[in-house]
Design a protein around this motif. Structure first.
Motif, short mmCIF file in Angstrom:
data_model
loop_
_atom_site.label_atom_id
_atom_site.label_comp_id
_atom_site.label_asym_id
_atom_site.label_seq_id
_atom_site.Cartn_x
_atom_site.Cartn_y
_atom_site.Cartn_z
N HIS A 5 0.80 -1.18 -0.13
CA HIS A 5 0.10 0.11 -0.08
C HIS A 5 0.70 1.39 0.08
CE1 HIS A 5 -3.74 -2.31 0.37
NE2 HIS A 5 -3.33 -2.88 1.43
N LEU A 6 2.03 1.36 0.16
CA LEU A 6 2.98 2.27 0.21
C LEU A 6 3.53 2.83 -1.30
CD1 LEU A 6 5.42 1.73 3.09
CD2 LEU A 6 3.61 3.17 3.01
N ASN A 7 3.45 3.98 -1.49
CA ASN A 7 4.02 4.58 -2.90
C ASN A 7 5.43 4.10 -2.70
OD1 ASN A 7 4.82 5.71 -5.07
ND2 ASN A 7 3.90 7.71 -4.51
N PRO A 8 6.24 3.66 -3.64
CA PRO A 8 7.43 3.18 -3.34
C PRO A 8 8.61 4.68 -3.58
CG PRO A 8 6.88 2.40 -5.42
CD PRO A 8 5.63 2.75 -4.67
N SER A 9 7.94 5.68 -4.03
CA SER A 9 8.82 6.88 -4.19
C SER A 9 8.47 7.89 -3.12
CB SER A 9 8.32 7.61 -5.68
OG SER A 9 7.10 7.77 -5.54
N SER A 10 7.50 7.45 -2.30
CA SER A 10 7.07 8.48 -0.92
C SER A 10 8.27 8.47 -0.11
CB SER A 10 5.71 7.93 -0.47
OG SER A 10 5.97 6.77 0.18
N LEU A 11 8.21 9.68 0.70
CA LEU A 11 9.25 9.69 1.86
C LEU A 11 9.10 8.56 2.90
CD1 LEU A 11 11.26 11.31 3.30
CD2 LEU A 11 9.45 12.55 4.46
N LYS A 12 8.01 8.21 3.26
CA LYS A 12 7.61 7.07 4.23
C LYS A 12 7.94 5.85 3.72
CE LYS A 12 3.54 9.41 5.71
NZ LYS A 12 1.86 9.23 5.61
N SER A 13 7.97 5.60 2.50
CA SER A 13 8.29 4.24 1.72
C SER A 13 9.73 4.31 2.03
CB SER A 13 7.56 4.04 0.39
OG SER A 13 8.20 2.82 -0.12
N ARG A 14 10.55 5.22 1.50
CA ARG A 14 11.95 5.35 1.14
C ARG A 14 12.61 5.14 2.65
NH1 ARG A 14 11.21 9.66 -2.29
NH2 ARG A 14 11.74 11.06 -0.63
N PHE A 15 11.93 5.85 3.69
CA PHE A 15 12.50 6.00 4.88
C PHE A 15 12.30 4.50 5.45
CE2 PHE A 15 11.39 5.89 9.64
CZ PHE A 15 13.04 6.17 10.22
N THR A 16 11.11 3.80 5.45
CA THR A 16 10.91 2.59 6.07
C THR A 16 11.57 1.54 5.44
OG1 THR A 16 9.08 2.26 4.83
CG2 THR A 16 8.50 3.00 7.09
N THR A 17 11.90 1.40 4.22
CA THR A 17 12.78 0.55 3.48
C THR A 17 14.28 0.48 3.85
OG1 THR A 17 11.41 0.60 1.57
CG2 THR A 17 13.40 -0.35 1.55
N ARG A 18 14.78 1.72 4.22
CA ARG A 18 16.17 1.99 4.40
C ARG A 18 16.21 1.44 6.05
NH1 ARG A 18 19.74 4.56 1.17
NH2 ARG A 18 18.77 5.35 -0.76
N PHE A 19 15.31 2.00 6.68
CA PHE A 19 15.35 1.65 8.23
C PHE A 19 15.24 0.44 8.51
CE2 PHE A 19 13.62 2.22 12.59
CZ PHE A 19 14.69 2.49 13.17
N LEU A 20 14.50 -0.41 7.82
CA LEU A 20 14.35 -2.04 8.22
C LEU A 20 15.53 -2.63 7.67
CD1 LEU A 20 10.85 -2.66 7.16
CD2 LEU A 20 11.67 -2.71 9.47
N ARG A 21 15.99 -2.18 6.51
CA ARG A 21 17.60 -2.75 6.09
C ARG A 21 18.64 -2.55 7.12
NH1 ARG A 21 17.71 -0.62 0.24
NH2 ARG A 21 15.95 -1.81 -0.75
N ALA A 22 18.66 -1.12 7.73
CA ALA A 22 19.53 -0.81 8.77
C ALA A 22 19.41 -1.58 9.99
CB ALA A 22 19.65 0.59 9.15
N LEU A 23 18.18 -1.87 10.43
CA LEU A 23 17.84 -2.67 11.72
C LEU A 23 18.15 -4.29 11.63
CD1 LEU A 23 14.52 -1.31 12.67
CD2 LEU A 23 16.71 -0.95 13.81
N ILE A 24 18.02 -4.83 10.27
CA ILE A 24 18.39 -5.99 10.04
C ILE A 24 19.99 -6.02 10.21
CG2 ILE A 24 18.67 -7.79 8.10
CD1 ILE A 24 15.54 -6.88 7.19
N LYS A 25 20.65 -5.02 9.34
CA LYS A 25 22.03 -5.33 9.57
C LYS A 25 22.63 -5.06 10.94
CE LYS A 25 25.42 -3.11 6.50
NZ LYS A 25 25.72 -1.99 5.80
N ILE A 26 21.82 -4.29 11.91
CA ILE A 26 22.45 -4.13 13.27
C ILE A 26 22.23 -5.48 14.02
CG2 ILE A 26 21.58 -3.11 15.45
CD1 ILE A 26 20.92 -0.59 13.95
N ASN A 27 20.92 -6.23 13.70
CA ASN A 27 20.68 -7.48 14.30
C ASN A 27 21.80 -8.57 13.90
OD1 ASN A 27 18.72 -6.54 15.89
ND2 ASN A 27 17.21 -6.93 14.42
#
Length: 168
Positions: A5-27
């Motif tokens: 349901h997220l627009n891939p070019s929206s700020l929310k989508s870009r933020f959540t995608t990057r943040f989730l990748r970073a959290l996976i990397k931290i874990n």
């Protein structure tokens, strides 16, 4: 959250995608082995930096505050690498939002307490200059902006912080 349901070019989508990748990397880097205060604090700092980086990268280099945040994180990383002899570590950024809010409230209270209209007019300019100076300290890259650009960058920065708080 459903990513369909997220627009891939929206700020929310870009933020959540990057943040989730970073959290996976931290874990994946180092799971929590103990609950010592030091390890908890280090993990907190890693997550905070990941959120800040994700937010700044999501906005890209269109905004002064995002460029300033990325520059600050990179320079802190270089300093830590140089001081640790080449070992990698995560960066941090301190925020004084509560102090700034309290200070701004105190300034507003001081402005309201003025009695003379002439005195109020002169002190409003002084109060505005003080508030602008404090705002420049809070918004990354704000030191070099004029007041109009500072207010524009501040509005965008607050919008991104709200997005970060909502999804982080």
């Amino acid at each position: 959250m459903d990513s369909q349901h997220l627009n891939p070019s929206s700020l929310k989508s870009r933020f959540t995608t990057r943040f989730l990748r970073a959290l996976i990397k931290i874990n994946a880097q180092k799971p929590i082995s103990s609950s010592s205060p030091r390890e908890i604090f280090q993990r907190y700092r890693r997550i905070k930096v990941a959120a800040d980086k994700s937010m700044a990268y999501s906005v890209r280099s269109r905004r002064t505050w995002s460029r300033a945040t990325l520059w600050k994180l990179r320079s802190q990383s270089r300093r830590r690498l140089a001081s640790s002899g080449g070992r990698s570590s995560v960066n941090s950024r301190s925020t004084t939002t509560i102090t700034a809010t309290t200070t701004a409230t105190n300034h507003r209270a001081a402005i309201v307490e003025k009695t003379s209209h002439e005195k109020e007019s002169k002190e409003d300019h002084v109060g505005l200059a003080v508030q602008a100076r404090e705002l420049r300290e809070l918004v990354p890259g704000g030191e070099s902006m004029d007041l109009c650009n500072l207010l524009d960058e501040t509005a965008h920065y607050i919008k991104c912080l709200a997005t970060q708080n909502k999804y982080a």
